[in-house]
Enzyme design. Structure first.
Site, PDB file in Angstrom:
ATOM      1  N   HIS A   1      -8.396   7.181   0.001  1.00 50.49           N
ATOM      2  CA  HIS A   1      -8.362   5.776  -0.006  1.00 50.49           C
ATOM      3  C   HIS A   1      -6.664   5.484   0.031  1.00 50.49           C
ATOM      4  CE1 HIS A   1      -7.694   1.846  -2.137  1.00 50.49           C
ATOM      5  NE2 HIS A   1      -8.665   1.335  -1.429  1.00 50.49           N
TER       6      HIS A   1
ATOM      7  N   THR B   1     -15.611  -3.487 -12.957  1.00 53.20           N
ATOM      8  CA  THR B   1     -16.163  -2.864 -11.865  1.00 53.20           C
ATOM      9  C   THR B   1     -16.987  -4.093 -11.143  1.00 53.20           C
ATOM     10  OG1 THR B   1     -16.642  -0.997 -13.293  1.00 53.20           O
ATOM     11  CG2 THR B   1     -18.239  -1.446 -11.505  1.00 53.20           C
TER      12      THR B   1
ATOM     13  N   HIS C   1      -9.940   9.359  -4.171  1.00 57.24           N
ATOM     14  CA  HIS C   1      -8.461   8.678  -4.237  1.00 57.24           C
ATOM     15  C   HIS C   1      -7.552   8.930  -3.363  1.00 57.24           C
ATOM     16  CE1 HIS C   1      -5.037   7.705  -6.860  1.00 57.24           C
ATOM     17  NE2 HIS C   1      -4.567   8.417  -6.443  1.00 57.24           N
TER      18      HIS C   1
ATOM     19  N   GLN D   1     -14.892  -5.716  -8.738  1.00 63.00           N
ATOM     20  CA  GLN D   1     -14.780  -4.950  -7.507  1.00 63.00           C
ATOM     21  C   GLN D   1     -16.131  -5.172  -6.483  1.00 63.00           C
ATOM     22  OE1 GLN D   1     -12.526  -3.393  -6.149  1.00 63.00           O
ATOM     23  NE2 GLN D   1     -11.373  -1.942  -7.624  1.00 63.00           N
TER      24      GLN D   1
ATOM     25  N   LYS E   1       0.910  -1.079  -0.044  1.00 62.41           N
ATOM     26  CA  LYS E   1      -0.129  -0.068  -0.253  1.00 62.41           C
ATOM     27  C   LYS E   1       0.740   1.295   0.093  1.00 62.41           C
ATOM     28  CE  LYS E   1      -3.188  -2.585  -0.233  1.00 62.41           C
ATOM     29  NZ  LYS E   1      -3.843  -2.581  -1.614  1.00 62.41           N
TER      30      LYS E   1
ATOM     31  N   GLN F   1      -7.698  13.326 -12.234  1.00 64.57           N
ATOM     32  CA  GLN F   1      -7.801  12.007 -11.592  1.00 64.57           C
ATOM     33  C   GLN F   1      -7.664  11.953 -10.228  1.00 64.57           C
ATOM     34  OE1 GLN F   1      -9.153   9.816 -13.548  1.00 64.57           O
ATOM     35  NE2 GLN F   1      -7.890  10.041 -15.614  1.00 64.57           N
TER      36      GLN F   1
ATOM     37  N   LYS G   1     -12.916  -4.319 -19.759  1.00 66.80           N
ATOM     38  CA  LYS G   1     -12.810  -3.193 -18.880  1.00 66.80           C
ATOM     39  C   LYS G   1     -14.200  -3.018 -17.978  1.00 66.80           C
ATOM     40  CE  LYS G   1     -12.953   2.023 -18.711  1.00 66.80           C
ATOM     41  NZ  LYS G   1     -12.797   3.093 -19.370  1.00 66.80           N
TER      42      LYS G   1
END
Length: 310
Positions: A152, A210, A149, A213, A126, A144, A206
């Site tokens: 996290h 999702t 982001h 996830q 991480k 982005q 792609k």
């Protein structure tokens, strides 16, 4: 007044020493595990760079072209994630664990020490992943770098530091193994995406990232939920399970919203690390990224946003 401040400081130091006393002694020889100060300093430097220093340095500079570096970085993380998953399996999940109430093995057996090692390695991965954001800054992809982001990427290593110094293993490590499994797929996708247009034909899946996830968060939440329905469970740190359940549920809601917006309503909102772009102005149509009426291409290919978990 001075005496009150001294008493507060004394109490704070007592709490700090109490927390340090609870650190698993098997981890004290590992880098950055002696106390939370080095880890916190790394994350503060990360926040300083991505929020202020990085954008300031890049303000009057051209974006760096980091194609080769990104390819090496992404495929290195693929290899690292595969290793982490394998070590979690061999440390208990594919050998002695029941996949239900599995307490932490606090012994010095070879398998217990192997679990301690992979728990640390997962946490250290991480820290490595902070480079994701550095790449965005150096490439001037500031859109982005959303709040989610940054949250996290900074919240995950900070909380996991406390998780592994107290609870390296047991049922609380399930979500780490699942997360690393997902990262094998995701960083492989990122590596292919960074490799250029000749690999675009291999990125048809792609949309299913999702779904992967969502499955991750469902598995993590269900596994943690078992604890609430057991007559008894001797897992030593129930608080960790509570946090894992809340974490999994929060991100399941977030990803479900993206799925509905992107694949049900057809808005195809761009994603970064599994989070939706906050400006709400960019959409994907026919494989092209249109932002505020302009189409942006990189090296002849469309920029593909990342979709990471956590």
């Amino acid at each position: 007044m001075l005496r009150e401040i001294q008493e507060i400081g004394s109490h704070a130091m007592d709490i700090y020493n109490y927390l340090l006393a609870g650190i698993d002694p098997r981890l004290k020889e590992y880098p950055l595990m002696q106390n939370p100060i080095p880890m916190s300093a790394i994350l503060l430097c990360y926040l300083l760079f991505v929020l202020y220093l990085g954008p300031y340095i890049m303000a009057n500079r051209k974006p760096f072209q980091l194609k080769e570096a990104m390819i090496v970085y992404n495929f290195t993380l693929v290899a690292l994630s595969i290793l982490i998953v394998y070590e979690f399996l061999m440390s208990g999940w594919a050998t002695t664990y029941t996949w239900r109430c599995d307490p932490i093995d606090t012994s010095d057996s070879p398998q217990a020490l192997r679990m301690v090692r992979v728990a640390w390695l997962f946490w250290f991965s991480k820290i490595i992943e902070l480079i994701d954001t550095v790449f965005f800054i150096l490439r001037k992809k500031h859109g982005q770098v959303t709040f989610l982001h940054i949250f996290h990427h900074s919240f995950m290593p900070w909380t996991w530091w406390w998780g592994i110094v107290y609870a390296p293993g047991g049922m609380g490590s399930f979500h780490a193994m699942v997360n690393s499994s997902v990262h094998v797929i995701m960083y492989f996708y990122y590596g292919l995406s960074a490799a250029g247009p000749r690999f675009q034909k291999f990125l048809w899946w792609k949309k299913y990232m999702t779904a992967i996830q969502l499955i991750q968060f469902v598995l993590v939440s269900i596994h943690a939920t078992q604890y609430y329905f057991m007559d008894s469970c001797d897992y030593q740190f129930p608080m960790i399970l509570h946090l894992i359940w809340m974490y999994g549920t929060f991100f399941f809601v977030l990803f479900s919203n993206f799925w509905v917006q992107a694949y049900v309503k057809g808005k195809r909102l761009p994603m970064q690390d599994g989070k939706q772009s906050q400006n709400g102005t960019a959409v994907y149509t026919n494989g092209k990224n249109h932002a505020n009426g302009s189409s942006r291409h990189e090296n002849g290919t469309t920029h593909l946003s990342k979709m990471k978990k956590a």
